[in-house]
Design a protein around this motif. Sequence first.
Motif, PDB file in Angstrom:
ATOM      1  N   PRO A   1       0.819  -1.223   0.000  1.00 37.29           N
ATOM      2  CA  PRO A   1       0.000   0.000   0.000  1.00 37.29           C
ATOM      3  C   PRO A   1       0.849   1.268   0.000  1.00 37.29           C
ATOM      4  CG  PRO A   1      -0.853  -1.587   1.581  1.00 37.29           C
ATOM      5  CD  PRO A   1       0.475  -2.111   1.140  1.00 37.29           C
ATOM      6  N   TRP A   2       1.983   1.253   0.689  1.00 34.32           N
ATOM      7  CA  TRP A   2       2.846   2.428   0.727  1.00 34.32           C
ATOM      8  C   TRP A   2       3.594   2.609  -0.592  1.00 34.32           C
ATOM      9  CZ3 TRP A   2       4.539  -0.007   5.875  1.00 34.32           C
ATOM     10  CH2 TRP A   2       3.574   0.259   6.850  1.00 34.32           C
ATOM     11  N   LEU A   3       3.922   1.495  -1.258  1.00 40.56           N
ATOM     12  CA  LEU A   3       4.527   1.593  -2.586  1.00 40.56           C
ATOM     13  C   LEU A   3       3.563   2.254  -3.557  1.00 40.56           C
ATOM     14  CD1 LEU A   3       6.268  -1.899  -2.933  1.00 40.56           C
ATOM     15  CD2 LEU A   3       7.400   0.309  -2.715  1.00 40.56           C
ATOM     16  N   ARG A   4       2.308   1.814  -3.545  1.00 36.94           N
ATOM     17  CA  ARG A   4       1.313   2.416  -4.439  1.00 36.94           C
ATOM     18  C   ARG A   4       1.063   3.872  -4.079  1.00 36.94           C
ATOM     19  NH1 ARG A   4      -1.048  -2.854  -3.777  1.00 36.94           N
ATOM     20  NH2 ARG A   4      -2.353  -2.058  -2.083  1.00 36.94           N
TER      21      ARG A   4
ATOM     22  N   ALA B   1       5.585   2.063  -9.290  1.00 41.54           N
ATOM     23  CA  ALA B   1       5.642   1.221  -8.091  1.00 41.54           C
ATOM     24  C   ALA B   1       6.558   0.017  -8.297  1.00 41.54           C
ATOM     25  CB  ALA B   1       4.236   0.761  -7.702  1.00 41.54           C
ATOM     26  N   ASP B   2       6.579  -0.547  -9.514  1.00 41.72           N
ATOM     27  CA  ASP B   2       7.454  -1.686  -9.768  1.00 41.72           C
ATOM     28  C   ASP B   2       8.921  -1.295  -9.722  1.00 41.72           C
ATOM     29  OD1 ASP B   2       5.656  -3.769  -9.962  1.00 41.72           O
ATOM     30  OD2 ASP B   2       5.324  -3.509 -12.109  1.00 41.72           O
ATOM     31  N   LEU B   3       9.230  -0.070 -10.118  1.00 38.97           N
ATOM     32  CA  LEU B   3      10.615   0.393 -10.018  1.00 38.97           C
ATOM     33  C   LEU B   3      11.010   0.546  -8.551  1.00 38.97           C
ATOM     34  CD1 LEU B   3      13.211   1.317 -11.355  1.00 38.97           C
ATOM     35  CD2 LEU B   3      12.208   3.601 -11.632  1.00 38.97           C
ATOM     36  N   LEU B   4      10.128   1.097  -7.740  1.00 42.18           N
ATOM     37  CA  LEU B   4      10.397   1.169  -6.301  1.00 42.18           C
ATOM     38  C   LEU B   4      10.570  -0.229  -5.720  1.00 42.18           C
ATOM     39  CD1 LEU B   4       7.766   3.861  -5.209  1.00 42.18           C
ATOM     40  CD2 LEU B   4      10.236   4.192  -5.462  1.00 42.18           C
ATOM     41  N   LYS B   5       9.734  -1.161  -6.156  1.00 43.05           N
ATOM     42  CA  LYS B   5       9.797  -2.541  -5.672  1.00 43.05           C
ATOM     43  C   LYS B   5      11.139  -3.169  -6.005  1.00 43.05           C
ATOM     44  CE  LYS B   5       6.737  -6.601  -5.682  1.00 43.05           C
ATOM     45  NZ  LYS B   5       5.484  -7.136  -6.274  1.00 43.05           N
ATOM     46  N   ALA B   6      11.641  -2.921  -7.224  1.00 44.68           N
ATOM     47  CA  ALA B   6      12.928  -3.472  -7.641  1.00 44.68           C
ATOM     48  C   ALA B   6      14.073  -2.859  -6.848  1.00 44.68           C
ATOM     49  CB  ALA B   6      13.134  -3.235  -9.137  1.00 44.68           C
TER      50      ALA B   6
ATOM     51  N   VAL C   1      22.950  -0.551 -11.128  1.00 42.10           N
ATOM     52  CA  VAL C   1      22.001  -0.126 -12.152  1.00 42.10           C
ATOM     53  C   VAL C   1      21.493  -1.326 -12.940  1.00 42.10           C
ATOM     54  CG1 VAL C   1      21.746   1.201 -14.296  1.00 42.10           C
ATOM     55  CG2 VAL C   1      22.933   2.209 -12.337  1.00 42.10           C
ATOM     56  N   GLN C   2      22.396  -2.204 -13.321  1.00 46.13           N
ATOM     57  CA  GLN C   2      22.017  -3.377 -14.104  1.00 46.13           C
ATOM     58  C   GLN C   2      21.045  -4.264 -13.342  1.00 46.13           C
ATOM     59  OE1 GLN C   2      25.771  -5.177 -15.094  1.00 46.13           O
ATOM     60  NE2 GLN C   2      26.469  -3.358 -16.176  1.00 46.13           N
ATOM     61  N   LEU C   3      21.320  -4.497 -12.069  1.00 54.33           N
ATOM     62  CA  LEU C   3      20.473  -5.391 -11.290  1.00 54.33           C
ATOM     63  C   LEU C   3      19.077  -4.820 -11.093  1.00 54.33           C
ATOM     64  CD1 LEU C   3      22.932  -6.719  -8.570  1.00 54.33           C
ATOM     65  CD2 LEU C   3      22.230  -7.795 -10.701  1.00 54.33           C
ATOM     66  N   VAL C   4      18.996  -3.526 -10.792  1.00 50.76           N
ATOM     67  CA  VAL C   4      17.678  -2.907 -10.611  1.00 50.76           C
ATOM     68  C   VAL C   4      16.894  -2.953 -11.919  1.00 50.76           C
ATOM     69  CG1 VAL C   4      16.423  -0.791 -10.073  1.00 50.76           C
ATOM     70  CG2 VAL C   4      18.408  -1.425  -8.701  1.00 50.76           C
ATOM     71  N   LEU C   5      17.544  -2.621 -13.036  1.00 51.75           N
ATOM     72  CA  LEU C   5      16.855  -2.645 -14.323  1.00 51.75           C
ATOM     73  C   LEU C   5      16.436  -4.055 -14.710  1.00 51.75           C
ATOM     74  CD1 LEU C   5      18.870  -0.094 -16.506  1.00 51.75           C
ATOM     75  CD2 LEU C   5      16.592   0.198 -15.512  1.00 51.75           C
ATOM     76  N   GLU C   6      17.282  -5.035 -14.431  1.00 53.28           N
ATOM     77  CA  GLU C   6      16.930  -6.422 -14.724  1.00 53.28           C
ATOM     78  C   GLU C   6      15.674  -6.828 -13.957  1.00 53.28           C
ATOM     79  OE1 GLU C   6      18.020  -8.961 -16.525  1.00 53.28           O
ATOM     80  OE2 GLU C   6      19.958  -8.334 -17.319  1.00 53.28           O
ATOM     81  N   LEU C   7      15.664  -6.549 -12.669  1.00 51.39           N
ATOM     82  CA  LEU C   7      14.526  -6.945 -11.854  1.00 51.39           C
ATOM     83  C   LEU C   7      13.281  -6.147 -12.237  1.00 51.39           C
ATOM     84  CD1 LEU C   7      13.512  -8.780  -9.688  1.00 51.39           C
ATOM     85  CD2 LEU C   7      14.372  -7.192  -7.945  1.00 51.39           C
TER      86      LEU C   7
ATOM     87  N   ILE D   1      14.022  -1.638  -3.809  1.00 52.40           N
ATOM     88  CA  ILE D   1      14.020  -2.159  -2.445  1.00 52.40           C
ATOM     89  C   ILE D   1      14.583  -3.575  -2.410  1.00 52.40           C
ATOM     90  CG2 ILE D   1      12.553  -2.877  -0.519  1.00 52.40           C
ATOM     91  CD1 ILE D   1      10.686  -0.546  -1.238  1.00 52.40           C
ATOM     92  N   ALA D   2      14.210  -4.404  -3.399  1.00 46.47           N
ATOM     93  CA  ALA D   2      14.720  -5.781  -3.430  1.00 46.47           C
ATOM     94  C   ALA D   2      16.231  -5.796  -3.502  1.00 46.47           C
ATOM     95  CB  ALA D   2      14.124  -6.533  -4.620  1.00 46.47           C
ATOM     96  N   VAL D   3      16.813  -4.931  -4.347  1.00 46.53           N
ATOM     97  CA  VAL D   3      18.261  -4.906  -4.517  1.00 46.53           C
ATOM     98  C   VAL D   3      18.944  -4.214  -3.342  1.00 46.53           C
ATOM     99  CG1 VAL D   3      20.136  -4.006  -5.970  1.00 46.53           C
ATOM    100  CG2 VAL D   3      18.127  -5.049  -7.029  1.00 46.53           C
ATOM    101  N   GLU D   4      18.337  -3.153  -2.828  1.00 44.33           N
ATOM    102  CA  GLU D   4      18.964  -2.385  -1.750  1.00 44.33           C
ATOM    103  C   GLU D   4      18.954  -3.118  -0.417  1.00 44.33           C
ATOM    104  OE1 GLU D   4      20.603   0.375  -1.542  1.00 44.33           O
ATOM    105  OE2 GLU D   4      20.310   1.359  -3.478  1.00 44.33           O
ATOM    106  N   SER D   5      17.823  -3.703  -0.054  1.00 45.09           N
ATOM    107  CA  SER D   5      17.708  -4.250   1.310  1.00 45.09           C
ATOM    108  C   SER D   5      17.114  -5.646   1.377  1.00 45.09           C
ATOM    109  CB  SER D   5      16.842  -3.318   2.174  1.00 45.09           C
ATOM    110  OG  SER D   5      15.486  -3.349   1.731  1.00 45.09           O
ATOM    111  N   GLY D   6      16.637  -6.204   0.252  1.00 48.29           N
ATOM    112  CA  GLY D   6      15.967  -7.499   0.315  1.00 48.29           C
ATOM    113  C   GLY D   6      14.740  -7.472   1.203  1.00 48.29           C
ATOM    114  N   TYR D   7      14.113  -6.290   1.321  1.00 50.32           N
ATOM    115  CA  TYR D   7      12.911  -6.084   2.127  1.00 50.32           C
ATOM    116  C   TYR D   7      13.141  -6.288   3.622  1.00 50.32           C
ATOM    117  CZ  TYR D   7      10.164  -5.140  -1.951  1.00 50.32           C
ATOM    118  OH  TYR D   7       9.688  -4.537  -3.087  1.00 50.32           O
ATOM    119  N   GLN D   8      14.368  -6.090   4.062  1.00 50.02           N
ATOM    120  CA  GLN D   8      14.666  -6.097   5.496  1.00 50.02           C
ATOM    121  C   GLN D   8      14.527  -4.665   6.009  1.00 50.02           C
ATOM    122  OE1 GLN D   8      18.192  -8.484   6.539  1.00 50.02           O
ATOM    123  NE2 GLN D   8      18.235  -9.111   4.382  1.00 50.02           N
ATOM    124  N   ARG D   9      13.414  -4.399   6.625  1.00 49.64           N
ATOM    125  CA  ARG D   9      13.066  -3.013   6.962  1.00 49.64           C
ATOM    126  C   ARG D   9      13.996  -2.384   7.997  1.00 49.64           C
ATOM    127  NH1 ARG D   9       7.148  -2.880   9.223  1.00 49.64           N
ATOM    128  NH2 ARG D   9       6.795  -4.122   7.364  1.00 49.64           N
TER     129      ARG D   9
END
Length: 217
Positions: free
Chosen positions: A77-80, A90-95, A191-197, A97-105
Amino acid sequence: MRALLLLLLVFALPARAELWGFVDAGGVAHFAPRQLDARYTPVLGGVGMQRVPGKADAGLALLNWLDIAPEVKAVQPWLREAAAQHGVDADLLKAIIAVESGYQRNAVSPRGATGLMQITPETASRYATPADAARLIEPRINIHTGARMLADLLRRFGRIDAALAAWNAGEGAVRRAGNRVPDIDETQAHVQLVLELYWALLQQGQPARAQRLTLHP
């Protein structure tokens, strides 16, 4: 809009980018730009999913994890909200976060970058109010601060890859490189990893449109 993003990403993605990962027994996803140990399997490589004998579903499993993991669903909900408020995908934000922290808040880097989007104190001073900067570990505040920064970088540089490079290496490094991704290994990998995801998430979200995409020289 997303059809245009798909087209841009096809031309932007370098073939050598890789993303490896696994989901542990606690349901936590771990990502890395290379195979750190035997638990890591290919998630992405080149454009789309990486397929290797005997592990054809490894990437799909991790993308599915992004759809069903409680820690990911909790922040959707916060991503949207941030995407709509700040004009980013939102999908770019999602990617990111996955690369930066693996969703470990509660992630904190050695240089003090905090939370889901790994916001540095310098970034917080520019894109968060003093009150929010003091609560940067909170997911909603962290996401909104990161989305505000990403929107600003996209306006400044006009390209997703350059904006992501500025996120990682700083605006000065991107300007010195002619508003392109600088020749810095860590930044290029990021950059490559975020764009790939991001590409994989776009494909997953709109499979029919992505499958029918045709490129003309």
